[in-house]
Design a protein around this motif. Structure first.
Motif, PDB file in Angstrom:
ATOM      1  N   LEU A 154      53.687  39.822  26.932  1.00  0.00           N
ATOM      2  CA  LEU A 154      54.560  38.681  27.217  1.00  0.00           C
ATOM      3  C   LEU A 154      53.837  37.344  27.065  1.00  0.00           C
ATOM      4  O   LEU A 154      54.436  36.289  27.232  1.00  0.00           O
ATOM      5  CB  LEU A 154      55.105  38.781  28.653  1.00  0.00           C
ATOM      6  N   LYS A 155      52.524  37.417  26.767  1.00  0.00           N
ATOM      7  CA  LYS A 155      51.671  36.233  26.602  1.00  0.00           C
ATOM      8  C   LYS A 155      51.360  35.551  27.932  1.00  0.00           C
ATOM      9  O   LYS A 155      51.053  34.359  27.976  1.00  0.00           O
ATOM     10  CB  LYS A 155      52.300  35.229  25.631  1.00  0.00           C
ATOM     11  N   LEU A 156      51.458  36.315  29.016  1.00  0.00           N
ATOM     12  CA  LEU A 156      51.035  35.791  30.311  1.00  0.00           C
ATOM     13  C   LEU A 156      49.508  35.773  30.365  1.00  0.00           C
ATOM     14  O   LEU A 156      48.850  36.650  29.797  1.00  0.00           O
ATOM     15  CB  LEU A 156      51.583  36.658  31.445  1.00  0.00           C
ATOM     16  N   PRO A 157      48.922  34.779  31.034  1.00  0.00           N
ATOM     17  CA  PRO A 157      47.456  34.668  31.085  1.00  0.00           C
ATOM     18  C   PRO A 157      46.842  35.693  32.038  1.00  0.00           C
ATOM     19  O   PRO A 157      46.430  35.379  33.155  1.00  0.00           O
ATOM     20  CB  PRO A 157      47.235  33.233  31.576  1.00  0.00           C
ATOM     21  N   ILE A 158      46.797  36.944  31.595  1.00  0.00           N
ATOM     22  CA  ILE A 158      46.284  38.039  32.414  1.00  0.00           C
ATOM     23  C   ILE A 158      44.847  38.351  32.010  1.00  0.00           C
ATOM     24  O   ILE A 158      44.538  38.475  30.827  1.00  0.00           O
ATOM     25  CB  ILE A 158      47.157  39.300  32.248  1.00  0.00           C
ATOM     26  N   GLU A 159      43.975  38.475  33.000  1.00  0.00           N
ATOM     27  CA  GLU A 159      42.580  38.806  32.738  1.00  0.00           C
ATOM     28  C   GLU A 159      42.334  40.290  33.000  1.00  0.00           C
ATOM     29  O   GLU A 159      42.897  40.867  33.926  1.00  0.00           O
ATOM     30  CB  GLU A 159      41.655  37.973  33.623  1.00  0.00           C
ATOM     31  N   SER A 160      41.489  40.880  32.177  1.00  0.00           N
ATOM     32  CA  SER A 160      41.080  42.263  32.406  1.00  0.00           C
ATOM     33  C   SER A 160      40.049  42.297  33.533  1.00  0.00           C
ATOM     34  O   SER A 160      39.273  41.355  33.712  1.00  0.00           O
ATOM     35  CB  SER A 160      40.481  42.860  31.131  1.00  0.00           C
ATOM     36  N   ILE A 161      40.074  43.373  34.307  1.00  0.00           N
ATOM     37  CA  ILE A 161      39.131  43.502  35.415  1.00  0.00           C
ATOM     38  C   ILE A 161      38.372  44.811  35.276  1.00  0.00           C
ATOM     39  O   ILE A 161      38.872  45.785  34.704  1.00  0.00           O
ATOM     40  CB  ILE A 161      39.849  43.446  36.779  1.00  0.00           C
ATOM     41  N   ASP A 162      37.153  44.823  35.817  1.00  0.00           N
ATOM     42  CA  ASP A 162      36.363  46.052  35.767  1.00  0.00           C
ATOM     43  C   ASP A 162      36.701  46.931  36.973  1.00  0.00           C
ATOM     44  O   ASP A 162      37.480  46.553  37.856  1.00  0.00           O
ATOM     45  CB  ASP A 162      34.866  45.737  35.716  1.00  0.00           C
ATOM     46  N   ASP A 163      36.093  48.105  37.017  1.00  0.00           N
ATOM     47  CA  ASP A 163      36.404  49.068  38.077  1.00  0.00           C
ATOM     48  C   ASP A 163      36.039  48.532  39.457  1.00  0.00           C
ATOM     49  O   ASP A 163      36.759  48.764  40.439  1.00  0.00           O
ATOM     50  CB  ASP A 163      35.670  50.384  37.819  1.00  0.00           C
ATOM     51  N   ASP A 164      34.916  47.813  39.548  1.00  0.00           N
ATOM     52  CA  ASP A 164      34.497  47.283  40.848  1.00  0.00           C
ATOM     53  C   ASP A 164      35.505  46.263  41.371  1.00  0.00           C
ATOM     54  O   ASP A 164      35.846  46.261  42.567  1.00  0.00           O
ATOM     55  CB  ASP A 164      33.110  46.641  40.733  1.00  0.00           C
ATOM     56  N   MET A 165      35.984  45.390  40.482  1.00  0.00           N
ATOM     57  CA  MET A 165      36.973  44.400  40.898  1.00  0.00           C
ATOM     58  C   MET A 165      38.270  45.074  41.322  1.00  0.00           C
ATOM     59  O   MET A 165      38.903  44.678  42.307  1.00  0.00           O
ATOM     60  CB  MET A 165      37.235  43.417  39.759  1.00  0.00           C
ATOM     61  N   GLU A 166      38.668  46.118  40.600  1.00  0.00           N
ATOM     62  CA  GLU A 166      39.896  46.833  40.952  1.00  0.00           C
ATOM     63  C   GLU A 166      39.777  47.481  42.330  1.00  0.00           C
ATOM     64  O   GLU A 166      40.727  47.469  43.122  1.00  0.00           O
ATOM     65  CB  GLU A 166      40.211  47.888  39.898  1.00  0.00           C
ATOM     66  N   LYS A 167      38.601  48.030  42.640  1.00  0.00           N
ATOM     67  CA  LYS A 167      38.383  48.616  43.964  1.00  0.00           C
ATOM     68  C   LYS A 167      38.446  47.546  45.048  1.00  0.00           C
ATOM     69  O   LYS A 167      38.998  47.773  46.134  1.00  0.00           O
ATOM     70  CB  LYS A 167      37.032  49.327  43.998  1.00  0.00           C
ATOM     71  N   ASP A 168      37.875  46.368  44.760  1.00  0.00           N
ATOM     72  CA  ASP A 168      37.917  45.274  45.739  1.00  0.00           C
ATOM     73  C   ASP A 168      39.353  44.825  45.997  1.00  0.00           C
ATOM     74  O   ASP A 168      39.733  44.550  47.147  1.00  0.00           O
ATOM     75  CB  ASP A 168      37.084  44.086  45.236  1.00  0.00           C
ATOM     76  N   ILE A 169      40.150  44.743  44.928  1.00  0.00           N
ATOM     77  CA  ILE A 169      41.553  44.340  45.079  1.00  0.00           C
ATOM     78  C   ILE A 169      42.310  45.361  45.919  1.00  0.00           C
ATOM     79  O   ILE A 169      43.107  45.006  46.797  1.00  0.00           O
ATOM     80  CB  ILE A 169      42.212  44.172  43.696  1.00  0.00           C
ATOM     81  N   TRP A 170      42.052  46.644  45.668  1.00  0.00           N
ATOM     82  CA  TRP A 170      42.741  47.694  46.422  1.00  0.00           C
ATOM     83  C   TRP A 170      42.319  47.674  47.891  1.00  0.00           C
ATOM     84  O   TRP A 170      43.146  47.864  48.786  1.00  0.00           O
ATOM     85  CB  TRP A 170      42.449  49.050  45.798  1.00  0.00           C
ATOM     86  N   THR A 171      41.031  47.426  48.143  1.00  0.00           N
ATOM     87  CA  THR A 171      40.550  47.323  49.525  1.00  0.00           C
ATOM     88  C   THR A 171      41.218  46.155  50.238  1.00  0.00           C
ATOM     89  O   THR A 171      41.627  46.262  51.406  1.00  0.00           O
ATOM     90  CB  THR A 171      39.021  47.140  49.548  1.00  0.00           C
ATOM     91  N   LEU A 172      41.348  45.032  49.534  1.00  0.00           N
ATOM     92  CA  LEU A 172      42.010  43.864  50.117  1.00  0.00           C
ATOM     93  C   LEU A 172      43.473  44.160  50.406  1.00  0.00           C
ATOM     94  O   LEU A 172      43.998  43.784  51.464  1.00  0.00           O
ATOM     95  CB  LEU A 172      41.886  42.675  49.162  1.00  0.00           C
ATOM     96  N   PHE A 173      44.132  44.857  49.479  1.00  0.00           N
ATOM     97  CA  PHE A 173      45.534  45.212  49.704  1.00  0.00           C
ATOM     98  C   PHE A 173      45.686  46.076  50.954  1.00  0.00           C
ATOM     99  O   PHE A 173      46.620  45.894  51.746  1.00  0.00           O
ATOM    100  CB  PHE A 173      46.104  45.954  48.498  1.00  0.00           C
ATOM    101  N   LYS A 174      44.773  47.028  51.148  1.00  0.00           N
ATOM    102  CA  LYS A 174      44.866  47.901  52.316  1.00  0.00           C
ATOM    103  C   LYS A 174      44.668  47.113  53.607  1.00  0.00           C
ATOM    104  O   LYS A 174      45.284  47.435  54.636  1.00  0.00           O
ATOM    105  CB  LYS A 174      43.849  49.039  52.200  1.00  0.00           C
ATOM    106  N   CYS A 175      43.839  46.067  53.552  1.00  0.00           N
ATOM    107  CA  CYS A 175      43.689  45.193  54.725  1.00  0.00           C
ATOM    108  C   CYS A 175      45.007  44.492  55.038  1.00  0.00           C
ATOM    109  O   CYS A 175      45.437  44.422  56.196  1.00  0.00           O
ATOM    110  CB  CYS A 175      42.590  44.164  54.479  1.00  0.00           C
ATOM    111  N   TYR A 176      45.648  43.962  53.999  1.00  0.00           N
ATOM    112  CA  TYR A 176      46.945  43.314  54.192  1.00  0.00           C
ATOM    113  C   TYR A 176      47.980  44.321  54.705  1.00  0.00           C
ATOM    114  O   TYR A 176      48.807  44.000  55.570  1.00  0.00           O
ATOM    115  CB  TYR A 176      47.436  42.696  52.881  1.00  0.00           C
ATOM    116  N   ALA A 177      47.944  45.528  54.155  1.00  0.00           N
ATOM    117  CA  ALA A 177      48.903  46.558  54.568  1.00  0.00           C
ATOM    118  C   ALA A 177      48.743  46.896  56.045  1.00  0.00           C
ATOM    119  O   ALA A 177      49.731  47.124  56.756  1.00  0.00           O
ATOM    120  CB  ALA A 177      48.727  47.808  53.713  1.00  0.00           C
ATOM    121  N   ASP A 178      47.496  46.923  56.527  1.00  0.00           N
ATOM    122  CA  ASP A 178      47.263  47.195  57.947  1.00  0.00           C
ATOM    123  C   ASP A 178      47.802  46.066  58.815  1.00  0.00           C
ATOM    124  O   ASP A 178      48.423  46.308  59.864  1.00  0.00           O
ATOM    125  CB  ASP A 178      45.767  47.385  58.208  1.00  0.00           C
TER     126      ASP A 178
END
Length: 218
Positions: free
Chosen positions: A114-138
């Motif tokens: 769609l030409k949105l300015p999306i950046e690729s992330i590595d595995d470590d960044m993806e894990k950090d994002i998921w950890t942050l999401f779980k904090c918000y979920a709690d």
């Protein structure tokens, strides 16, 4: 990511509430023109007459207005992050008219297409994002089903606060957390049953306050 740019509206001035999905309305018109082949002016008039019998004409106008409004909102939001007006208009058109349903999920690959300015992330960044999401979920108790009876337990009245959204702001190495919270009163009350003619216990709720708070303790 889901697209919120195709709302449902109610048909005014009718005894019943008739939900009208923007894309369903446009889909009916496009189906009549493209699939059935109704292109003559008289045919299109018949289509409008048929719609007017089912839906208040004011609601039909409101559907078009809502669609244009949402396209404007999409363009404005994209303009905060992008400068190319042609691309902004192209993306706005797609997400307001080309995805067909509210629950359409846009993957990272779709977003890039769609030409949105999306950046690729590595595995470590993806894990950090998921950890942050779980904090918000709690904090927002996303994994706990809402049950007012369990909140009351044996009490007849309780007040509870629910964190419904979070926003974090980092400036000069200082992190502030804002929560959109709702303070709710939950109570038991006997309500007369119109059929049985006797009072029956029911659990009622009333929102006392809903607003943003700075909340660095969560």
């Amino acid at each position: 990511i889901t697209t919120p740019f195709n709302p449902s509206l109610g048909s005014p001035e009718r005894p019943e509430f008739l939900p009208i999905n923007v894309e369903d309305l446009y889909g009916f018109v496009n189906f009549s023109k493209k699939q059935v082949g109704l292109t003559q002016e008289t045919n299109l008039v018949e289509i409008l007459n048929t719609l007017s019998e089912k839906i208040n004409p004011l609601a039909i106008g409101a559907v078009h207005r809502a669609r244009e409004k949402n396209k404007k909102i999409a363009s404005t939001l994209l303009g905060y992050h992008m400068k190319e007006n042609e691309i902004i208009e192209e993306i706005s058109e797609i997400i307001t008219t080309g995805l067909f349903e509210h629950s359409f999920v846009i993957s990272r690959k779709d977003a890039k297409n769609l030409k949105l300015p999306i950046e690729s992330i590595d595995d470590d960044m993806e894990k950090d994002i998921w950890t942050l999401f779980k904090c918000y979920a709690d904090i927002m108790q996303l994994s706990i089903p809402y049950n007012p009876e369990s909140l009351l337990n044996s009490s007849d009245e309780e007040e509870a606060t629910f964190h419904r959204a979070l926003l974090e702001h980092l400036e000069d190495d200082k992190l502030d957390t804002y929560t959109y919270s709702t303070k709710r009163k939950i109570f038991r009350k006997d309500i007369p049953d119109p059929v049985l003619k006797i009072p029956l216990p029911q659990i009622l709720e009333r929102d006392i306050d809903s607003c943003w708070h700075i909340n660095n303790d969560v």
